[in-house]
Design an enzyme around this catalytic site. Structure first.
Site, PDB file in Angstrom:
ATOM      1  N   CYS A  92       0.818  -1.209   0.000  1.00  0.00           N
ATOM      2  CA  CYS A  92       0.000   0.000   0.000  1.00  0.00           C
ATOM      3  C   CYS A  92       0.854   1.261   0.000  1.00  0.00           C
ATOM      4  CB  CYS A  92      -0.960   0.077   1.177  1.00  0.00           C
ATOM      5  SG  CYS A  92      -2.172  -1.229   1.211  1.00  0.00           S
ATOM      6  N   ARG A 147       6.745  -0.111  -3.131  1.00  0.00           N
ATOM      7  CA  ARG A 147       6.219  -0.783  -1.957  1.00  0.00           C
ATOM      8  C   ARG A 147       5.472  -2.075  -2.325  1.00  0.00           C
ATOM      9  NH1 ARG A 147       6.295   1.787   2.449  1.00  0.00           N
ATOM     10  NH2 ARG A 147       4.586   0.540   3.204  1.00  0.00           N
ATOM     11  N   TRP A 200      -2.272  -3.264  -1.814  1.00  0.00           N
ATOM     12  CA  TRP A 200      -1.794  -4.647  -1.799  1.00  0.00           C
ATOM     13  C   TRP A 200      -2.898  -5.429  -1.104  1.00  0.00           C
ATOM     14  CZ3 TRP A 200      -0.138  -8.480   1.697  1.00  0.00           C
ATOM     15  CH2 TRP A 200       0.702  -9.460   1.171  1.00  0.00           C
ATOM     16  N   GLY A 205      -3.382  -1.152   6.086  1.00  0.00           N
ATOM     17  CA  GLY A 205      -3.452  -1.893   7.346  1.00  0.00           C
ATOM     18  C   GLY A 205      -4.619  -2.854   7.332  1.00  0.00           C
ATOM     19  N   GLU A 247      20.773 -16.048   1.713  1.00  0.00           N
ATOM     20  CA  GLU A 247      20.394 -14.806   1.021  1.00  0.00           C
ATOM     21  C   GLU A 247      20.440 -14.998  -0.501  1.00  0.00           C
ATOM     22  OE1 GLU A 247      18.969 -12.189   1.475  1.00  0.00           O
ATOM     23  OE2 GLU A 247      19.687 -10.670   0.083  1.00  0.00           O
ATOM     24  N   LYS A 280      17.180 -14.437  -2.947  1.00  0.00           N
ATOM     25  CA  LYS A 280      17.149 -13.514  -4.091  1.00  0.00           C
ATOM     26  C   LYS A 280      16.591 -14.220  -5.324  1.00  0.00           C
ATOM     27  CE  LYS A 280      17.395 -10.372  -2.630  1.00  0.00           C
ATOM     28  NZ  LYS A 280      17.571 -10.071  -1.267  1.00  0.00           N
ATOM     29  N   GLU A 283      12.841 -14.896  -5.002  1.00  0.00           N
ATOM     30  CA  GLU A 283      12.047 -13.666  -5.050  1.00  0.00           C
ATOM     31  C   GLU A 283      11.861 -13.106  -6.448  1.00  0.00           C
ATOM     32  OE1 GLU A 283      14.532 -11.206  -2.373  1.00  0.00           O
ATOM     33  OE2 GLU A 283      12.599 -10.374  -1.803  1.00  0.00           O
TER      34      GLU A 283
HETATM   35  C1  F6R Z   1      14.171  -9.605   0.506  1.00  0.00           C
HETATM   36  C2  F6R Z   1      13.595  -8.546   1.289  1.00  0.00           C
HETATM   37  C3  F6R Z   1      12.787  -8.907   2.483  1.00  0.00           C
HETATM   38  C4  F6R Z   1      13.050  -7.907   3.605  1.00  0.00           C
HETATM   39  C5  F6R Z   1      12.119  -8.187   4.790  1.00  0.00           C
HETATM   40  C6  F6R Z   1      12.364  -7.210   5.924  1.00  0.00           C
HETATM   41  O1  F6R Z   1      14.901  -9.121  -0.569  1.00  0.00           O
HETATM   42  O2  F6R Z   1      13.752  -7.396   0.987  1.00  0.00           O
HETATM   43  O3  F6R Z   1      13.047 -10.218   2.889  1.00  0.00           O
HETATM   44  O4  F6R Z   1      14.382  -8.011   3.997  1.00  0.00           O
HETATM   45  O5  F6R Z   1      10.789  -8.083   4.372  1.00  0.00           O
HETATM   46  O6  F6R Z   1      12.184  -5.896   5.498  1.00  0.00           O
HETATM   47  P1  F6R Z   1      12.781  -4.694   6.328  1.00  0.00           P
HETATM   48  O7  F6R Z   1      14.280  -4.802   6.243  1.00  0.00           O
HETATM   49  O8  F6R Z   1      12.261  -3.456   5.702  1.00  0.00           O
HETATM   50  O9  F6R Z   1      12.318  -4.895   7.740  1.00  0.00           O
END
Ligand code: F6R
Length: 616
Positions: A2, A27, A76, A103, A485, A489, A492
């Site tokens: 959102c 976002r 979203w 929310g 990680e 990647k 994702e």
């Molecule tokens: C993966 C990714 C997510 C964020 C996770 C936490 O590439 O970006 O796994 O790392 O959603 O997000 P933040 O760091 O904003 O709390």
């Protein structure tokens, strides 16, 4: 997850809203819409499922003549699918008011029953429409927008950033927040509301963070903030550090490509000013008091996704330098296990956005139990750093691509600095270890630039592997979270099945996955600084090679031990073993990007994902 924009001012309202929504696209969303007070004095809405371009096409086909006030939203989906009808804004009071919301309203079923029993008809499946209709019932009964809005927000359970406007008070937008962020942008004769500063940073860099359970009321010439009872609240403005250009692609094919390339600078920015006369000094930690830092006997790092892998990498270094036991817990698991917390525990949250709801809730839980909370965060004035006892900002600059890259390496860097600071204060860090780490930091941005330059080699590799259906990643020690990680990647953004394993764990089960031609990336530790681990990983490579794996080894320059057993070798600069993952992850980022591109996917906005996950 959102995007929210509000605009009150004399300029092109629709353009101001679309511009804000474009900047919030990162976002993640699946429908978009705007509502304006139009030139006839009524409320007009355009909304459309899919990407912003669909809304733009709709606006071309059916333009809006706005009179200077409007709200815009990217949604979203939570309650109800991503359809035109479910898209925001939603209307109340017979179309005289419009509402947008981020929310989840947890008591929406109860409120829906109430509004339907009062004769209202709902068009969508959303919780937001219930709120719009409820608000409309209140304004229709003669209350002004502010009074009705205050009464309604006090009845909502759950999380919300909520914006509303009514045609009887053109020029005014009211906005409330509860466990979800809200920022005001202060312009000249115009004011903005946004989920974050990206919504208005191209127009103004003067911002005000609206505090939890407060309501902002904006018109073109005024900004007021009250609490939920209507009592006026003082506020302070601040200057946004990020400039508008930082959130543009700047000629790169994607934000992710740009952000991978920005990693040397991101790391340099995280380190800058934190090494003084050969010592690591983080003023935000100093402010907590030496005694408090000396008393800490346990650290729990809470984070999600990529940030949790950065936390895992950081845990090895903090434990090594500060001699404090460190564990990493996924934020959404943390509070449900009834963790043992004392006033000597430190909870470190790691979050790029500083708004991830799971992590925010973990931090709040820790605060309620009286532990020391430190936030490692990239986003200035976000909720998590503001709630925490200390905020250690990563200063990596805005990260727009959904897949985190530069934030990850900056988070590890910040956690390492934090570990060195704690080790120095607690007297557990030897002068040699401190000097060695400081030397590594001094050369890290340069080495990162070399790691970034592996792009061409990886692009070729990805070209040959374009049909790959499954990839494994192996690492040991700090290489293990880096392997996780690398796998994340690929999942994702290339939608390819991928798994990361601790190299030593393979023979306890996962080696059964190895078949002829199975690609396996292996993160090989530095043979100079970590000879034992290096030899173990070389043995692991031989084990999988013997079973037909196609091995792609990420090795330190000059490491020849793996050559006989690897199909491909990617070389990264010499560094100490602890610093390896910061560099080793870069070819893995490129690999995911290249495979995503080869499959024709949207690198920056992968399906189903949102950049910042603001619901639990
Ligand atoms: C993966 C990714 C997510 C964020 C996770 C936490 O590439 O970006 O796994 O790392 O959603 O997000 P933040 O760091 O904003 O709390």
């Amino acid at each position: 997850m959102c995007g929210i924009v509000g605009y009150a001012g004399p300029n092109d309202t629709v353009e101001a809203l679309l511009n804000g929504l474009r900047r919030l696209e990162y976002r993640g969303y699946d429908s978009a819409g705007v509502a304006v007070i139009d030139d006839t004095g009524g409320v007009s809405v355009r909304k459309k499922s899919g990407k912003l371009v669909n809304l733009e096409d709709l606006l071309k086909a059916s333009p809006l003549e706005a009179a200077g006030t409007g709200i815009g939203h990217t949604r979203w989906a939570t309650h109800g699918g991503p359809t035109d009808v479910n898209a925001h804004p939603h209307l109340g009071d017979d179309g005289r008011l419009a509402v947008i919301h981020n929310g989840i309203v947890e008591n929406f079923a109860e409120l829906r029953d109430e509004v339907t029993s009062r004769g209202a008809e709902l068009l969508s499946e959303t919780d937001t429409e219930v709120v719009a209709v409820l608000l409309g019932l209140e304004t229709a009964s003669g209350k002004d927008l502010e009074t009705a809005f205050r009464e309604v927000v006090q009845r909502l359970h759950g999380t919300f950033t909520l914006l509303a406007m009514h045609q009887s008070e053109p020029g005014k937008i009211v906005a409330a927040r509860h466990h979800s962020p809200l920022v005001v942008g202060l312009g000249e004769g115009e004011n903005f509301l946004g989920f974050d500063v990206a919504a208005f940073v191209s127009s103004t860099r003067r911002a005000v963070v609206v505090n939890e359970d407060n309501i902002a009321i904006i018109t073109p010439d005024s900004v007021r903030i009250t609490d939920f009872t209507g009592a006026e609240v003082d506020f302070e403005e601040y200057e946004v550090e990020w400039d508008a250009g930082a959130a543009d692609k700047g000629g790169w094919s994607s934000f992710m490509a740009k952000e991978i390339n920005e990693q040397p600078e991101a790391i340099a920015n995280t380190i800058r000013g934190r090494i003084v006369d050969g010592h690591v000094e983080i003023p935000e930690l100093t402010a907590l008091g030496e005694d408090r830092l000396k008393e800490i006997d346990r650290i729990i790092i809470v984070a999600c996704g990529t940030a949790s892998y950065a936390g895992m990498v950081g845990s090895y270094a903090i434990e090594q330098w500060a001699r404090i036991p460190v564990e990493v817990q996924l934020s959404h698991e943390f509070r449900y296990r009834d963790p043992v917390l004392t006033d000597r525990t430190m909870v470190i949250s790691v979050s790029q956005s500083g708004e991830t709801m799971d992590t925010l809730m973990a931090v709040k839980y820790a605060i309620e139990r009286g532990v020391t909370t430190v936030s490692v965060c990239n986003t200035q004035s976000a909720t998590i750093p503001r709630e925490s006892d200390a905020a250690v900002y990563t200063h990596a600059g805005p990260e727009v691509a959904v897949a985190s890259t530069k934030a990850f390496v900056a988070q590890i860097t910040a956690l390492y600095l934090l570990g060195l600071h704690l080790g120095r204060v607690r007297g557990t860090l030897s002068a040699e270890d401190e000097a060695a780490a400081v030397e590594q930091f001094e050369t890290l941005p340069e080495k990162m630039a070399e790691a970034v330059a592996t792009h061409e080699q990886i692009a070729q590799l990805a070209h040959w592997m374009a049909d790959t259906r499954s990839v494994l990643f192996l690492g040991r020690h700090v290489g293990y979270p880096a392997a996780l990680e690398g796998a994340l990647k690929l999942k994702e953004i290339a939608y390819i099945h991928a798994e990361g394993f601790a190299a030593g764990e393979l023979k306890h089960g996962p080696i059964a996955l190895i078949d002829h031609g199975q690609p396996v990336f292996v993160l090989v530790p530095s043979p100079r600084t970590s000879p034992l681990m290096h030899s173990k990983v070389v043995s692991n490579i031989q084990e999988i090679r013997a079973r037909g794996a196609r091995v792609i080894a990420i090795v330190e320059k000059g490491d020849t031990a793996v050559l006989p057993f690897a199909d491909d070798v990617v070389r990264i600069p010499l560094t100490d073993a602890l610093f390896d993952p910061i560099l080793q992850v870069v070819p893995l980022q490129w690999f995911a990007l290249e495979l995503s591109t080869a499959k024709g996917l949207d690198v920056d906005q992968p399906r189903n994902l949102a950049k910042s996950v603001t619901v639990e």
